[in-house]
Write a protein that holds these residues in place. Structure first.
Motif, PDB file in Angstrom:
ATOM      1  N   HIS A 171       5.375   2.471  -5.153  1.00  0.00           N
ATOM      2  CA  HIS A 171       6.784   2.709  -4.823  1.00  0.00           C
ATOM      3  C   HIS A 171       7.334   1.588  -3.958  1.00  0.00           C
ATOM      4  O   HIS A 171       8.501   1.179  -4.117  1.00  0.00           O
ATOM      5  CB  HIS A 171       6.937   4.050  -4.106  1.00  0.00           C
ATOM      6  N   VAL A 172       6.530   1.087  -3.011  1.00  0.00           N
ATOM      7  CA  VAL A 172       6.974  -0.011  -2.155  1.00  0.00           C
ATOM      8  C   VAL A 172       7.345  -1.225  -2.998  1.00  0.00           C
ATOM      9  O   VAL A 172       8.397  -1.847  -2.813  1.00  0.00           O
ATOM     10  CB  VAL A 172       5.880  -0.373  -1.129  1.00  0.00           C
ATOM     11  N   VAL A 173       6.481  -1.579  -3.950  1.00  0.00           N
ATOM     12  CA  VAL A 173       6.735  -2.757  -4.785  1.00  0.00           C
ATOM     13  C   VAL A 173       7.941  -2.537  -5.688  1.00  0.00           C
ATOM     14  O   VAL A 173       8.769  -3.445  -5.873  1.00  0.00           O
ATOM     15  CB  VAL A 173       5.483  -3.094  -5.615  1.00  0.00           C
ATOM     16  N   LEU A 174       8.083  -1.347  -6.246  1.00  0.00           N
ATOM     17  CA  LEU A 174       9.234  -1.072  -7.117  1.00  0.00           C
ATOM     18  C   LEU A 174      10.541  -1.162  -6.334  1.00  0.00           C
ATOM     19  O   LEU A 174      11.528  -1.717  -6.830  1.00  0.00           O
ATOM     20  CB  LEU A 174       9.080   0.315  -7.746  1.00  0.00           C
ATOM     21  N   HIS A 175      10.570  -0.627  -5.105  1.00  0.00           N
ATOM     22  CA  HIS A 175      11.778  -0.738  -4.269  1.00  0.00           C
ATOM     23  C   HIS A 175      12.047  -2.195  -3.922  1.00  0.00           C
ATOM     24  O   HIS A 175      13.208  -2.637  -3.910  1.00  0.00           O
ATOM     25  CB  HIS A 175      11.607   0.076  -2.995  1.00  0.00           C
ATOM     26  N   ALA A 210      11.268  -4.823  -5.651  1.00  0.00           N
ATOM     27  CA  ALA A 210      11.759  -5.529  -6.830  1.00  0.00           C
ATOM     28  C   ALA A 210      13.246  -5.265  -7.073  1.00  0.00           C
ATOM     29  O   ALA A 210      13.921  -6.074  -7.725  1.00  0.00           O
ATOM     30  CB  ALA A 210      10.950  -5.125  -8.059  1.00  0.00           C
ATOM     31  N   ARG A 211      13.758  -4.142  -6.548  1.00  0.00           N
ATOM     32  CA  ARG A 211      15.195  -3.850  -6.661  1.00  0.00           C
ATOM     33  C   ARG A 211      16.002  -4.566  -5.596  1.00  0.00           C
ATOM     34  O   ARG A 211      17.230  -4.408  -5.524  1.00  0.00           O
ATOM     35  CB  ARG A 211      15.426  -2.350  -6.568  1.00  0.00           C
ATOM     36  N   GLY A 212      15.325  -5.327  -4.728  1.00  0.00           N
ATOM     37  CA  GLY A 212      16.028  -6.076  -3.693  1.00  0.00           C
ATOM     38  C   GLY A 212      16.255  -5.300  -2.418  1.00  0.00           C
ATOM     39  O   GLY A 212      17.035  -5.742  -1.553  1.00  0.00           O
ATOM     40  N   HIS A 213      15.593  -4.155  -2.246  1.00  0.00           N
ATOM     41  CA  HIS A 213      15.781  -3.363  -1.033  1.00  0.00           C
ATOM     42  C   HIS A 213      15.110  -4.030   0.152  1.00  0.00           C
ATOM     43  O   HIS A 213      14.096  -4.734   0.005  1.00  0.00           O
ATOM     44  CB  HIS A 213      15.220  -1.953  -1.218  1.00  0.00           C
ATOM     45  N   SER A 214      15.647  -3.814   1.341  1.00  0.00           N
ATOM     46  CA  SER A 214      15.059  -4.356   2.561  1.00  0.00           C
ATOM     47  C   SER A 214      13.808  -3.560   2.937  1.00  0.00           C
ATOM     48  O   SER A 214      13.596  -2.432   2.465  1.00  0.00           O
ATOM     49  CB  SER A 214      16.065  -4.305   3.713  1.00  0.00           C
ATOM     50  N   ASN A 215      12.998  -4.144   3.797  1.00  0.00           N
ATOM     51  CA  ASN A 215      11.799  -3.439   4.239  1.00  0.00           C
ATOM     52  C   ASN A 215      12.138  -2.168   5.009  1.00  0.00           C
ATOM     53  O   ASN A 215      11.422  -1.167   4.912  1.00  0.00           O
ATOM     54  CB  ASN A 215      10.941  -4.367   5.110  1.00  0.00           C
ATOM     55  N   ALA A 216      13.219  -2.194   5.781  1.00  0.00           N
ATOM     56  CA  ALA A 216      13.623  -1.005   6.529  1.00  0.00           C
ATOM     57  C   ALA A 216      14.021   0.125   5.578  1.00  0.00           C
ATOM     58  O   ALA A 216      13.669   1.298   5.790  1.00  0.00           O
ATOM     59  CB  ALA A 216      14.781  -1.347   7.462  1.00  0.00           C
ATOM     60  N   ILE A 235      12.988   0.432   2.434  1.00  0.00           N
ATOM     61  CA  ILE A 235      11.769   0.869   1.756  1.00  0.00           C
ATOM     62  C   ILE A 235      10.988   1.826   2.641  1.00  0.00           C
ATOM     63  O   ILE A 235      10.436   2.834   2.165  1.00  0.00           O
ATOM     64  CB  ILE A 235      10.908  -0.349   1.371  1.00  0.00           C
ATOM     65  N   ALA A 236      10.908   1.530   3.933  1.00  0.00           N
ATOM     66  CA  ALA A 236      10.202   2.408   4.864  1.00  0.00           C
ATOM     67  C   ALA A 236      10.834   3.789   4.891  1.00  0.00           C
ATOM     68  O   ALA A 236      10.134   4.809   4.922  1.00  0.00           O
ATOM     69  CB  ALA A 236      10.185   1.787   6.251  1.00  0.00           C
ATOM     70  N   ARG A 237      12.165   3.853   4.895  1.00  0.00           N
ATOM     71  CA  ARG A 237      12.843   5.157   4.901  1.00  0.00           C
ATOM     72  C   ARG A 237      12.598   5.905   3.597  1.00  0.00           C
ATOM     73  O   ARG A 237      12.369   7.120   3.595  1.00  0.00           O
ATOM     74  CB  ARG A 237      14.350   4.960   5.121  1.00  0.00           C
ATOM     75  N   PRO A 270       3.848  -1.524   7.438  1.00  0.00           N
ATOM     76  CA  PRO A 270       3.115  -1.321   6.178  1.00  0.00           C
ATOM     77  C   PRO A 270       3.937  -1.680   4.938  1.00  0.00           C
ATOM     78  O   PRO A 270       3.398  -2.236   3.973  1.00  0.00           O
ATOM     79  CB  PRO A 270       2.763   0.166   6.203  1.00  0.00           C
ATOM     80  N   ALA A 271       5.237  -1.383   4.979  1.00  0.00           N
ATOM     81  CA  ALA A 271       6.080  -1.743   3.839  1.00  0.00           C
ATOM     82  C   ALA A 271       6.114  -3.257   3.654  1.00  0.00           C
ATOM     83  O   ALA A 271       6.032  -3.767   2.529  1.00  0.00           O
ATOM     84  CB  ALA A 271       7.489  -1.195   4.045  1.00  0.00           C
ATOM     85  N   ARG A 272       6.236  -3.977   4.771  1.00  0.00           N
ATOM     86  CA  ARG A 272       6.231  -5.446   4.697  1.00  0.00           C
ATOM     87  C   ARG A 272       4.876  -5.965   4.217  1.00  0.00           C
ATOM     88  O   ARG A 272       4.811  -6.932   3.445  1.00  0.00           O
ATOM     89  CB  ARG A 272       6.557  -6.018   6.072  1.00  0.00           C
ATOM     90  N   THR A 273       3.792  -5.308   4.659  1.00  0.00           N
ATOM     91  CA  THR A 273       2.450  -5.755   4.274  1.00  0.00           C
ATOM     92  C   THR A 273       2.233  -5.655   2.783  1.00  0.00           C
ATOM     93  O   THR A 273       1.789  -6.614   2.125  1.00  0.00           O
ATOM     94  CB  THR A 273       1.387  -4.928   5.013  1.00  0.00           C
ATOM     95  N   TRP A 274       2.528  -4.488   2.185  1.00  0.00           N
ATOM     96  CA  TRP A 274       2.257  -4.308   0.758  1.00  0.00           C
ATOM     97  C   TRP A 274       3.221  -5.116  -0.101  1.00  0.00           C
ATOM     98  O   TRP A 274       2.848  -5.588  -1.185  1.00  0.00           O
ATOM     99  CB  TRP A 274       2.333  -2.826   0.406  1.00  0.00           C
TER     100      TRP A 274
END
Length: 217
Positions: free
Chosen positions: A37-41, A43-49, A51-53, A61-65
């Motif tokens: 899910h992190v990678v799919l978000h 790829a849509r251009g979402h920010s790490n913040a 993605i975390a939400r 962790p979102a930035r790491t993966w």
């Protein structure tokens, strides 16, 4: 303090198909699902913040993966190998303590019918096998062994004075070490042994099943 820009991602069709299968598969482990899910978000251009939400993670962790996938692709989403804590005792030391445990106390002049784990630990230190070993460690070593010679009446104890020198080379190879140097990933140890006295014979009596602290009879 400026925040580093999120790493942009672009997915191939095969990567996107595999990530969706991981993200929405019913049998996918939870960690793999979250990472997909992190990678799919991302790829849509979402920010790490964001993605975390969306995934319930922290930002780190979102930035790491996200970064691991950008660096290594799908293999980057797997857990990295952890070396763990190095062993405190060598395979040779373990074998020497176990051999001491399997000997009768009378053979070494000890006035006991059997040794306890604290006595074995103390005797191992006195013999110079190890500087210090705890009784709980001595108790754990034989319990972890698949073969338990003390449960076999036909076990033969080795009395060869050169056993240490002969066993040291073999035991080092078991832990992938030769002459004090670890073997490389492209180096292998092959062992071959003939099976003597194995014949297809029928038993006169039925085999007894194994039980607690009892081998097959």
């Amino acid at each position: 303090m400026p925040v580093a820009a999120a790493c942009p991602l672009s997915l191939t069709a095969s990567h996107r198909r595999l990530l969706k299968k991981l993200a929405y598969g019913h049998k996918t482990p939870h960690q793999a699902r979250v990472r997909a899910h992190v990678v799919l978000h991302a790829a849509r251009g979402h920010s790490n913040a964001r993605i975390a939400r969306e995934t319930g993670l922290y930002v780190d962790p979102a930035r790491t993966w996200r970064g691991r996938f950008a660096e290594a692709g799908m293999p980057g989403l797997a857990d990295r190998r952890r070396p763990g804590r190095p062993p405190s005792f060598t395979a040779l030391q373990v074998a020497q303590v176990e051999a001491l445990a399997w000997q009768l106390p009378a053979e070494t002049g000890t006035p006991l019918s059997c040794r306890s784990c604290p006595e074995l630990a103390r005797e191992a230190a006195e013999r110079g096998i190890a500087t210090f070993v705890s009784a709980s460690t001595v108790r754990r070593w034989p319990a972890q062994d698949v073969l338990k010679p003390w449960q076999h009446r036909s076990w033969i104890f080795l009395t060869d004075p050169g056993f240490r020198a002969k066993a040291e080379c073999v035991l080092d190879l078991y832990v992938r070490t030769f002459d004090g140097v670890a073997l490389g990933v492209d180096e292998y140890v092959l062992s071959a042994d003939e099976k003597t006295s194995i014949q297809a014979r029928c038993r006169c009596h039925p085999t007894l099943p194994p039980g607690r602290a009892r081998a097959i009879g």
